[in-house]
Design an enzyme around this catalytic site. Structure first.
Site, PDB file in Angstrom:
ATOM      1  N   GLU A   1       0.846  -1.210   0.000  1.00 34.38           N
ATOM      2  CA  GLU A   1       0.000   0.000   0.000  1.00 34.38           C
ATOM      3  C   GLU A   1       0.877   1.254   0.000  1.00 34.38           C
ATOM      4  O   GLU A   1       0.608   2.214  -0.733  1.00 34.38           O
ATOM      5  CB  GLU A   1      -0.902  -0.005   1.243  1.00 34.38           C
ATOM      6  CG  GLU A   1      -1.830   1.208   1.281  1.00 34.38           C
ATOM      7  CD  GLU A   1      -2.583   1.362   2.595  1.00 34.38           C
ATOM      8  OE1 GLU A   1      -2.983   0.342   3.180  1.00 34.38           O
ATOM      9  OE2 GLU A   1      -2.763   2.510   3.036  1.00 34.38           O
TER      10      GLU A   1
ATOM     11  N   SER B   1       1.243  -9.917   7.083  1.00 36.82           N
ATOM     12  CA  SER B   1       0.164  -8.924   7.049  1.00 36.82           C
ATOM     13  C   SER B   1       0.414  -7.818   8.079  1.00 36.82           C
ATOM     14  O   SER B   1       0.488  -8.068   9.278  1.00 36.82           O
ATOM     15  CB  SER B   1      -1.167  -9.641   7.328  1.00 36.82           C
ATOM     16  OG  SER B   1      -2.083  -8.748   7.881  1.00 36.82           O
TER      17      SER B   1
ATOM     18  N   SER C   1      -7.149  -9.513   6.466  1.00 35.20           N
ATOM     19  CA  SER C   1      -7.084 -10.420   5.311  1.00 35.20           C
ATOM     20  C   SER C   1      -7.192 -11.880   5.747  1.00 35.20           C
ATOM     21  O   SER C   1      -6.814 -12.784   5.011  1.00 35.20           O
ATOM     22  CB  SER C   1      -5.780 -10.184   4.546  1.00 35.20           C
ATOM     23  OG  SER C   1      -4.694 -10.302   5.427  1.00 35.20           O
TER      24      SER C   1
HETATM   25  S1  SF4 Z   1     -11.231  -1.438   4.462  1.00 40.66           S
HETATM   26 FE1  SF4 Z   1      -9.526  -2.900   4.565  1.00 40.66          FE
HETATM   27  S2  SF4 Z   1      -8.398  -2.635   2.668  1.00 40.66           S
HETATM   28 FE2  SF4 Z   1      -9.719  -0.851   2.928  1.00 40.66          FE
HETATM   29  S3  SF4 Z   1      -8.432   0.601   3.958  1.00 40.66           S
HETATM   30 FE3  SF4 Z   1      -9.561  -0.449   5.517  1.00 40.66          FE
HETATM   31  S4  SF4 Z   1      -8.186  -2.095   6.167  1.00 40.66           S
HETATM   32 FE4  SF4 Z   1      -7.416  -1.333   4.183  1.00 40.66          FE
END
Ligand code: SF4
Length: 580
Positions: free
Chosen positions: A125, A217, A261
């Site tokens: 990210e 993660s 995840s």
């Molecule tokens: S919803 Fe999940 S993927 Fe989206 S920003 Fe939040 S933690 Fe990250």
């Protein structure tokens, strides 16, 4: 041992959305399909995607074709462009909350601002976000790293969406005092904030915390950090095999949480293993009872006994006697069909309940024998009851047998609906109809030779109750079912709507037997059977509130309602008629 599970454990909105987009991709987009980088850090999911022909592409080739999905973390804009130029159709599954941060950075970079990202330098990210900052992007993992950065004329500070909220609060405090001209954005995802706040609260209520999720993660690592900082023993595991059950068996209360995840079935596997931990240490009746409970569930004997209980209650609601042959038919039919269903179509069990999948693999032949013997026994007894019940049971058995088989060739079914199983929601409705027929209609036909409004009223009650039970189990298994392409009712309707439908059905089911009894369509037993949907609703709400974990106990409790219906019917009959 008491196990408390965090409400926020498991897939967040962004990951769930990306997984769904990837699973739908083969039907919607040109193949071959691949994801740019692994979709989530879970080897089982990646293995399954590979089985479906969805591969992982780690770098941009000189040329390519088909479809590439960008995962929830997002990528630098240059990578998206590179994939398009290579010839791929690009589907962007970047989480909308990550897109918001990318947009903030892109807009400010265009105005000459420096972008400071508080996060892990190598996290996908952060790599993606930095790509939007142009040449003036900087990453700081700690307050010290931020302090070492030059003092920019104009800059923004954003956080990786899964950043530790405490660290970011400290950074915001320092920046407001020392770099007051910097613009600071709150970009930590509320899903992350809630997850971290909940684990802190959970840690205060339990003796130890287990955090489930990939070692790679970022958000799982942060949950582990928060749990450890609480002062309680904390354990970070990817799978249940890493649990030291002898050690964990000492704790009276354990809290379980999981990263964004982590799939539900992974959490369930850990919970099931924890549930069994105390029984490794104790010998005697508690351990035997636990094994017996699990054995009855795995072999489907308990669910079949439930069919017997429901049949008993349905017969007494209709004022019928001679339970034994009809009850036995219901027990044997349900046993046979449920066993066959797991033997021939248990692909989702690999994810939803791997212990069950292993059990069916190991004892395939004895279970197949049980299924065939049960089915044949049921048909034999039905034959003795008359030609009509026998014919009805035969048709239902053939329908059940063909549920997982390809009936229509691909050119007629369009390759999608070749099996009854492929019809969306079919499983839920067929199970409810089959149970209703075998527990309610068949005894009525055998005893009275007619199908009156009394039988139809009881049929509505029994089949709706089984419908509610099946929807509940389908809700628990949604993620595994989705992965193997099963379109159960909760998948078709969505989790929230399916849960609402389930609760509304149960509320209506409370009223139904009482009304039919009040207007004389069924015996007085209906007034007492209102307990059954009420009790099932209580179990479902307790599960929703995290008070009952998914696992053997929950399954046992949910399946016990039909046995309870039979028991209430037995007591009522004994008291009112003096005979069982
Ligand atoms: S919803 Fe999940 S993927 Fe989206 S920003 Fe939040 S933690 Fe990250």
């Amino acid at each position: 041992m008491k196990i408390l599970i965090a409400k926020t454990a498991g897939f967040c909105m962004g990951v769930r959305r990306a997984v769904e987009m990837v699973l739908e991709a083969p039907d919607k987009h040109e193949g071959p399909i691949c994801t740019y980088g692994p979709l989530i850090h879970n080897p089982q999911v990646l293995g399954l995607l590979e089985e479906k022909g969805i591969t992982v592409c780690d770098r941009i080739p000189a040329s390519g074709h088909g479809t590439v999905l960008i995962r929830a973390h997002g990528v630098p804009p240059q990578a998206k462009e590179g994939l398009r130029e290579a010839g791929f159709q690009v589907i962007d599954a970047t989480c909308p909350r990550v897109i918001r941060v990318q947009t903030i950075i892109r807009k400010h970079a265009a105005k000459g601002y420096a972008s400071i990202i508080i996060g892990d330098r190598d996290h996908p990210e952060v790599v993606g976000l930095k790509g939007y900052a142009g040449d003036n992007g900087h990453v700081a993992a700690t307050l010290e790293e931020l302090q070492q950065l030059p003092r920019f004329e104009q800059a923004i500070i954003v956080a990786q969406t899964t950043q530790n909220t405490r660290l970011y609060d400290a950074i915001k405090t320092w920046a407001s005092a020392n770099r007051p001209h910097y613009k600071i954005y709150d970009t930590i995802c509320d899903s992350t904030e809630k997850r971290q706040a909940e684990v802190q609260c959970l840690a205060s209520q339990v003796d130890a915390v287990v955090v489930v999720g990939g070692k790679e993660s970022g958000n799982t690592q942060r949950l582990y950090e928060v749990a450890r900082n609480s002062g309680k023993p904390a354990f970070h595991v990817e799978t249940e095999e890493e649990l030291d059950l002898d050690d964990l068996g000492q704790f009276r209360q354990i809290g379980v949480t999981a990263g964004a995840s982590t799939p539900n079935w992974q959490i369930k596997k850990v919970c099931r293993a924890l549930e069994s931990a105390p029984y490794r240490r104790v010998v005697g009746w508690r351990r035997t009872l636990y094994r017996l409970q699990r054995g009855l569930l795995l072999t489907n004997i308990y669910v079949a006994l439930g069919a017997g209980g429901l049949s008993y209650a349905a017969m007494h609601l209709q004022g019928l006697r001679h339970f034994l042959p009809h009850g036995l038919v219901a027990i044997l039919y349900v046993l046979s069909m449920h066993l066959l269903n797991h033997l021939t179509g248990g692909d989702a069990d690999r994810y939803n309940d791997p212990g069950r999948a292993q059990f069916y693999k190991r004892y395939k032949w004895p279970l197949a024998f049980m299924a065939i013997a049960g089915g044949a026994g049921g048909l034999g007894i039905a034959m003795g009851a008359g030609l009509l019940p026998f014919g009805l049971l035969l048709v239902m058995s053939l329908l059940g047998l063909s549920y997982n088989l390809h009936i229509l060739p691909p050119f007629l079914s369009g390759g999608r609906y070749g099996r009854i199983k492929d019809i969306p929601g079919s499983k839920t409705f067929l199970i409810a109809a089959a149970w209703g027929l075998v527990t309610t209609v068949m005894p009525a036909l055998s005893e009275t030779g007619r199908l009156g409004p009394d039988t139809l009223a009881v049929l509505a009650w029994t089949s709706s109750l089984v419908f509610a039970r099946t929807v509940f189990f389908d809700l628990l298994d949604m993620q595994g079912d989705r992965l193997v392409g099963r379109e159960t009712l909760p998948i078709v309707l969505g989790q929230k709507r399916a849960m609402d439908l389930l609760k509304i059905s149960l509320v209506l089911l409370v009223a139904l037997p009482a009304i039919t009894s009040a207007i004389g369509l069924s015996t007085g037993l209906g007034f007492f059977l209102v307990i059954i949907p009420m009790a099932l609703l209580t179990v479902i709400v307790a599960h929703e509130q995290g008070k009952i974990l998914p696992g053997a106990r929950l399954e046992f409790l949910a399946e016990s309602h039909f046995i309870l219906a039979g028991f209430i019917g037995f007591l009522w009959s004994l008291i009112v008629t003096g005979k069982p």
